[in-house]
Design a protein around this motif. Structure first.
Motif, mmCIF file in Angstrom:
data_model
loop_
_atom_site.group_PDB
_atom_site.id
_atom_site.type_symbol
_atom_site.label_atom_id
_atom_site.label_comp_id
_atom_site.label_asym_id
_atom_site.label_seq_id
_atom_site.Cartn_x
_atom_site.Cartn_y
_atom_site.Cartn_z
ATOM 1 N N ASP A 111 89.370 45.194 94.483
ATOM 2 C CA ASP A 111 90.253 46.295 94.498
ATOM 3 C C ASP A 111 89.864 47.680 94.382
ATOM 4 O OD1 ASP A 111 90.837 44.892 97.119
ATOM 5 O OD2 ASP A 111 92.924 45.531 97.438
ATOM 6 N N HIS A 112 90.439 47.426 92.140
ATOM 7 C CA HIS A 112 90.499 48.091 91.611
ATOM 8 C C HIS A 112 88.794 48.515 91.481
ATOM 9 C CE1 HIS A 112 92.274 50.232 88.158
ATOM 10 N NE2 HIS A 112 91.275 50.074 87.658
ATOM 11 N N ARG A 113 88.508 47.434 91.362
ATOM 12 C CA ARG A 113 86.829 47.753 90.885
ATOM 13 C C ARG A 113 85.864 48.795 92.189
ATOM 14 N NH1 ARG A 113 84.134 42.208 88.478
ATOM 15 N NH2 ARG A 113 85.746 42.371 86.810
ATOM 16 N N THR A 114 86.247 48.410 93.397
ATOM 17 C CA THR A 114 85.492 49.172 94.028
ATOM 18 C C THR A 114 86.172 50.403 94.518
ATOM 19 O OG1 THR A 114 85.965 47.207 95.480
ATOM 20 C CG2 THR A 114 85.588 49.068 96.627
ATOM 21 N N HIS A 115 87.216 50.978 93.676
ATOM 22 C CA HIS A 115 88.516 52.130 93.596
ATOM 23 C C HIS A 115 87.313 53.289 92.225
ATOM 24 C CE1 HIS A 115 91.253 55.230 92.274
ATOM 25 N NE2 HIS A 115 90.847 54.554 90.856
ATOM 26 N N HIS A 116 86.811 52.113 91.040
ATOM 27 C CA HIS A 116 86.269 52.928 89.860
ATOM 28 C C HIS A 116 84.735 53.466 90.567
ATOM 29 C CE1 HIS A 116 87.941 53.889 86.570
ATOM 30 N NE2 HIS A 116 89.057 52.860 87.036
ATOM 31 N N LYS A 117 83.977 52.268 91.528
ATOM 32 C CA LYS A 117 82.896 52.205 91.313
ATOM 33 C C LYS A 117 83.171 53.306 92.717
ATOM 34 C CE LYS A 117 78.247 50.400 92.775
ATOM 35 N NZ LYS A 117 77.505 48.409 93.350
ATOM 36 N N PHE A 118 83.757 53.762 94.025
ATOM 37 C CA PHE A 118 83.660 54.749 94.799
ATOM 38 C C PHE A 118 84.654 55.472 95.006
ATOM 39 C CE2 PHE A 118 81.783 50.770 95.989
ATOM 40 C CZ PHE A 118 80.611 51.157 95.978
ATOM 41 N N SER A 119 84.762 55.931 94.106
ATOM 42 C CA SER A 119 86.770 56.993 93.693
ATOM 43 C C SER A 119 86.503 57.797 94.360
ATOM 44 C CB SER A 119 86.573 56.710 91.813
ATOM 45 O OG SER A 119 87.562 58.310 91.870
ATOM 46 N N ASP A 120 87.732 57.663 95.187
ATOM 47 C CA ASP A 120 87.953 59.359 96.100
ATOM 48 C C ASP A 120 87.077 59.624 96.796
ATOM 49 O OD1 ASP A 120 90.257 60.118 94.588
ATOM 50 O OD2 ASP A 120 88.901 60.986 93.063
ATOM 51 N N THR A 121 86.623 58.795 97.461
ATOM 52 C CA THR A 121 85.649 58.628 98.648
ATOM 53 C C THR A 121 86.396 57.577 99.838
ATOM 54 O OG1 THR A 121 83.781 56.548 97.872
ATOM 55 C CG2 THR A 121 83.726 58.473 97.036
ATOM 56 N N ASN A 122 85.327 57.572 100.880
ATOM 57 C CA ASN A 122 86.379 56.684 101.995
ATOM 58 C C ASN A 122 86.252 55.158 101.514
ATOM 59 O OD1 ASN A 122 86.681 58.526 103.830
ATOM 60 N ND2 ASN A 122 84.696 58.127 104.465
ATOM 61 N N ALA A 123 85.311 54.990 100.464
ATOM 62 C CA ALA A 123 85.576 53.594 99.889
ATOM 63 C C ALA A 123 86.614 53.104 99.167
ATOM 64 C CB ALA A 123 83.927 53.052 99.769
ATOM 65 N N CYS A 142 98.590 50.653 105.684
ATOM 66 C CA CYS A 142 97.520 51.598 106.389
ATOM 67 C C CYS A 142 96.204 49.557 106.303
ATOM 68 C CB CYS A 142 96.814 52.223 106.905
ATOM 69 S SG CYS A 142 97.693 53.414 106.375
ATOM 70 N N ARG A 143 95.962 49.952 107.352
ATOM 71 C CA ARG A 143 95.091 48.711 107.721
ATOM 72 C C ARG A 143 93.698 49.479 106.178
ATOM 73 N NH1 ARG A 143 95.738 44.418 109.975
ATOM 74 N NH2 ARG A 143 97.215 44.437 111.882
ATOM 75 N N LYS A 144 92.718 48.608 106.163
ATOM 76 C CA LYS A 144 91.776 49.534 105.004
ATOM 77 C C LYS A 144 90.575 50.340 106.326
ATOM 78 C CE LYS A 144 92.137 46.557 101.178
ATOM 79 N NZ LYS A 144 91.566 44.819 100.208
ATOM 80 N N HIS A 145 90.419 50.921 105.397
ATOM 81 C CA HIS A 145 89.488 52.135 106.212
ATOM 82 C C HIS A 145 87.910 50.959 106.209
ATOM 83 C CE1 HIS A 145 86.033 54.934 106.267
ATOM 84 N NE2 HIS A 145 86.575 55.413 106.579
ATOM 85 N N PRO A 146 86.710 51.317 106.973
ATOM 86 C CA PRO A 146 85.529 50.023 106.996
ATOM 87 C C PRO A 146 85.310 50.489 105.881
ATOM 88 C CG PRO A 146 86.209 51.372 109.557
ATOM 89 C CD PRO A 146 87.222 51.024 108.085
ATOM 90 N N ASP A 147 84.936 51.715 105.416
ATOM 91 C CA ASP A 147 84.174 51.807 104.776
ATOM 92 C C ASP A 147 84.319 50.567 102.847
ATOM 93 O OD1 ASP A 147 82.407 52.607 105.017
ATOM 94 O OD2 ASP A 147 82.593 54.767 104.568
ATOM 95 N N VAL A 148 85.792 50.633 102.920
ATOM 96 C CA VAL A 148 86.326 49.903 101.523
ATOM 97 C C VAL A 148 86.310 48.577 101.975
ATOM 98 C CG1 VAL A 148 88.573 48.527 100.445
ATOM 99 C CG2 VAL A 148 88.487 51.487 101.270
ATOM 100 N N ILE A 149 86.300 47.653 103.182
ATOM 101 C CA ILE A 149 86.038 46.532 103.382
ATOM 102 C C ILE A 149 84.495 45.892 102.950
ATOM 103 C CG2 ILE A 149 85.711 44.881 104.821
ATOM 104 C CD1 ILE A 149 88.362 46.400 106.096
ATOM 105 N N LYS A 150 83.130 47.081 103.712
ATOM 106 C CA LYS A 150 82.433 46.914 103.609
ATOM 107 C C LYS A 150 81.356 47.173 102.015
ATOM 108 C CE LYS A 150 77.747 49.162 105.577
ATOM 109 N NZ LYS A 150 77.659 50.105 105.803
ATOM 110 N N LYS A 151 82.020 47.761 101.389
ATOM 111 C CA LYS A 151 81.832 48.576 100.004
ATOM 112 C C LYS A 151 82.575 46.720 98.671
ATOM 113 C CE LYS A 151 79.510 51.737 100.872
ATOM 114 N NZ LYS A 151 77.737 51.911 100.825
#
Length: 309
Positions: A111-123, A142-151
């Motif tokens: 999740d943290h690597r996703t946070h850095h790669k797609f920071s402050d976006t839907n992912a 909240c359930r994860k945004h679909p982009d979070v799961i996809k990315k």
């Protein structure tokens, strides 16, 4: 289609993406609510003086160790690979991470690597564009945004798959986390005849406090503070957050130079006990390959994209 129409279509798409309905994870809502109720009662016990003095003193060591499990462990070591650690140090930080009970190393790092790669976006799992509450703790309920799961599925996790400490913790996390996070810190105060209920609620206070400690990096350090290194991104330099999180509040710097093991340009000299801990481990031969960012690179980035007002 004109350039204006293309831009409008892209904006409409972004709006639709942001308009994905928020779906509450009711199990998490109930759990987080009960945890906070227990923590409030623990805070009352702390203020009212109903606990033993040794119980009060014991509040802090597990709190700091859990913090190291997040800052020096799952964040700087496993998420960013900003330094290398011996098997013994990795084992110690894994146990500290278990006591923090913020999900196992593998999931936290992904999740943290996703946070850095797609920071402050839907992912971004803790997207600050969705407001302070969401980035602080709303994302937990909240359930994860679909982009979070996809990315998130695109993130390379092969290094953690190859780490036996990470694999072991992931396999037995459901047993390790409650033992080191709840059972052990609750039973130790019984050695000086503390009431079991008092020890339990103080443990809940410690746990919830450590959660908010981490969450502040996702919320306050993405909204409040200055941006000396990159004025075009949301993360900021927030000294208060750094003090509360033993060194993680220099977030504008960290998002510009995520591989820097110090997570700031200051090292231990300014509000970073975590950096001091890693430096001590390096001196003892337990940590190696610590990666600081060269001063000239920092200065070039500051002059090119930083806020100079």
């Amino acid at each position: 289609m004109s350039l204006h129409d293309t831009a409008s279509a892209e904006n409409d798409t972004k709006v639709k993406e942001m308009d994905v309905p928020v779906r509450l994870a009711w199990g998490n809502v109930i759990t987080v609510s009960l945890l906070h109720l227990a923590a409030f009662y623990g805070f009352y016990l702390l203020l009212s003086g109903r606990i033993y003095f040794y119980t009060f003193l014991f509040f802090f060591p597990p709190y700091w160790l859990a913090g190291l499990g997040i800052t020096a462990g799952v964040h700087r070591l496993w998420s960013h690979r900003s330094y290398s650690a011996s098997f013994g140090l990795r084992l110690f930080l894994m146990i500290c991470n278990c006591s923090a009970m913020q999900t196992h190393i593998y999931e936290w790092s992904r999740d943290h690597r996703t946070h850095h790669k797609f920071s402050d976006t839907n992912a971004d799992p803790y997207n600050a564009r969705r407001g302070f509450f969401f980035s602080h703790m709303g994302w937990v309920v909240c359930r994860k945004h679909p982009d979070v799961i996809k990315k998130g599925r695109t993130i390379d996790m092969s290094d953690l798959d190859a780490d036996p400490v990470v694999v072991f913790q992931k396999k037995y996390y459901i047993l390790l986390a409650p033992f080191f996070g709840i059972i052990l810190p609750t039973f130790i105060p019984l050695l000086w005849n503390e009431y079991f209920s008092h020890a339990f609620f103080i443990t809940m206070l410690r746990y919830v406090s450590s959660l908010h400690q981490t969450w502040l990096v996702n919320s306050a350090a993405h909204m409040y503070g200055n941006k000396p290194y990159d004025k075009n991104i949301n993360p900021t330099e927030n000294s208060l957050v750094s003090w509360l999180t033993i060194g993680e509040g220099f977030h504008n710097y960290h998002h510009c130079f995520p591989k820097d093991y110090r997570a700031s340009e200051y090292g231990f000299t300014v509000l970073s006990f975590t950096t001091f801990f890693i430096d001590c481990c390096a001196w003892l031969g337990l940590a190696s390959n610590c990666k600081p960012t060269p001063r000239d690179m920092i200065e070039r980035r500051r002059m090119r994209t930083g806020h100079h007002g």
